[in-house]
Design an enzyme around this catalytic site. Structure first.
Site, PDB file in Angstrom:
ATOM      1  N   ASP A 108       0.894  -1.158  -0.032  1.00 34.76           N
ATOM      2  CA  ASP A 108       0.036  -0.086   0.013  1.00 34.76           C
ATOM      3  C   ASP A 108       0.738   1.394   0.213  1.00 34.76           C
ATOM      4  O   ASP A 108       2.210   1.126   0.408  1.00 34.76           O
ATOM      5  CB  ASP A 108      -0.763  -0.090   1.233  1.00 34.76           C
ATOM      6  CG  ASP A 108      -2.268  -0.850   1.131  1.00 34.76           C
ATOM      7  OD1 ASP A 108      -2.426  -1.201  -0.133  1.00 34.76           O
ATOM      8  OD2 ASP A 108      -2.852  -1.129   1.833  1.00 34.76           O
ATOM      9  N   LYS A 152      -3.340   3.110  -2.461  1.00 32.63           N
ATOM     10  CA  LYS A 152      -4.724   3.954  -2.588  1.00 32.63           C
ATOM     11  C   LYS A 152      -4.621   4.919  -1.584  1.00 32.63           C
ATOM     12  O   LYS A 152      -4.323   4.461  -0.345  1.00 32.63           O
ATOM     13  CB  LYS A 152      -5.850   3.013  -2.293  1.00 32.63           C
ATOM     14  CG  LYS A 152      -6.093   2.231  -3.512  1.00 32.63           C
ATOM     15  CD  LYS A 152      -7.577   1.279  -3.233  1.00 32.63           C
ATOM     16  CE  LYS A 152      -7.440   0.369  -2.135  1.00 32.63           C
ATOM     17  NZ  LYS A 152      -8.829  -0.605  -1.988  1.00 32.63           N
ATOM     18  N   MET A 158      -8.452   8.431   8.844  1.00 33.37           N
ATOM     19  CA  MET A 158      -8.908   9.234   7.505  1.00 33.37           C
ATOM     20  C   MET A 158     -10.106  10.347   7.694  1.00 33.37           C
ATOM     21  O   MET A 158     -10.891  10.201   7.052  1.00 33.37           O
ATOM     22  CB  MET A 158      -9.495   7.937   6.615  1.00 33.37           C
ATOM     23  CG  MET A 158      -8.210   7.019   6.094  1.00 33.37           C
ATOM     24  SD  MET A 158      -8.692   5.675   5.292  1.00 33.37           S
ATOM     25  CE  MET A 158      -9.753   4.612   6.564  1.00 33.37           C
TER      26      MET A 158
END
Length: 282
Positions: free
Chosen positions: A57, A79, A193
């Site tokens: 990642d 991502k 996030m």
């Protein structure tokens, strides 16, 4: 009966597709920790060094990637918010193709593989095709951020539990969460996030009764060289995160336990305490 840790025999031999259609490859979903290679587990390092290919990642730290031997193939499937190099279905297919070819596969994820890492989707996809899959846990960012800032996620008489949520929603979708439960003053709320959702977090939590002066720790790039740890309060949260880089991975710890520990350390609201966790161990 003691259950044997499957990592003790991780990738014991190179295999290929066997007669009769059974799968010879194997996949490990591995948590890489928050970024500092000192925070990766011994199990994870063994798996990385024994792999044929590592799919990693964007949030895997450069120091962790440096542990991958030169002979091991690396494939970035990272991502990040607003920039997706591979859709999840494509990642699932890449993992499956490598396993079907008999390769020893590591799927390397930032933090803990099972914490908002979509590992369940990858595991289900691989198992549905007969692939052997294992999971190696990692240090999740909330734990690392609390440790580096010198705060506690729980505190006797103040915070009895921790709630882990993600504030990332698909484009056009509202954050569908139990706001009343998240505003519990006896819990610590860890928001992954959460940068873009900071204004809504402030508004919805305060609407459910959470005080505006509730302590918040904003943590960016935890354990890396450009780490930032900022103490603020709920009503100032949008202003605090607004000064951060837009693509910076941001975690928020919200609750009285954060403030109690910060007070002990005499850390003022709004202070940048990035140096608190910067010391190398001996």
């Amino acid at each position: 009966m003691t259950r044997k840790d499957p990592s003790h025999a991780a990738f014991p031999r190179r295999t290929s597709i066997k007669a009769g259609g059974s799968i010879g490859g194997e996949v490990w979903l591995v948590g890489a920790g928050p970024g500092d290679p000192d925070l990766i587990t011994r199990q994870a390092e063994r798996l990385i060094r024994a792999a044929d290919v590592v799919f990693y990642d964007a949030l895997v730290g450069p120091g962790v990637l440096a542990l991958i031997p030169d002979a091991v193939e690396r494939v970035c499937v990272g991502k990040r918010a607003g920039v997706h190099s591979k859709p999840q279905g494509g990642i699932n297919d890449l993992l499956l193709a490598a396993a079907l070819a008999g390769r020893r596969v590591v799927r390397l994820k930032g933090g803990d593989a099972s914490m908002f890492g979509r590992s369940a989707e990858e595991l289900a996809h691989l198992q549905a095709h007969g692939v052997r899959v294992h999971v190696a846990p990692g240090v999740t960012t909330a734990s690392a951020a609390a440790a580096r800032a010198g705060v506690s996620l729980t505190l006797r008489g103040v915070a009895r539990r921790v709630q882990f949520v993600t504030a990332h929603a698909r484009a056009g979708e509202a954050l569908d969460m139990d706001w009343a439960a998240l505003a519990d003053p006896s819990a610590t709320l860890a928001v992954y996030m959460g940068r873009a959702a900071a204004p809504e977090l402030k508004r919805r939590l305060m609407a459910e009764g959470m005080a505006g002066d509730t302590p918040v720790l904003v943590a960016v790039n935890v354990s890396l060289a450009d780490e930032k740890l900022l103490f603020t309060r709920l009503d100032l949260l949008p202003l605090t995160v607004g000064a951060l880089a837009e693509d910076a991975p941001t975690l928020m710890l919200i609750g009285q336990a954060v403030g109690r520990q910060a007070a002990v350390a005499e850390t003022p609201v709004g202070a940048d305490v990035a140096a608190a966790g910067s010391a190398r161990p001996w």
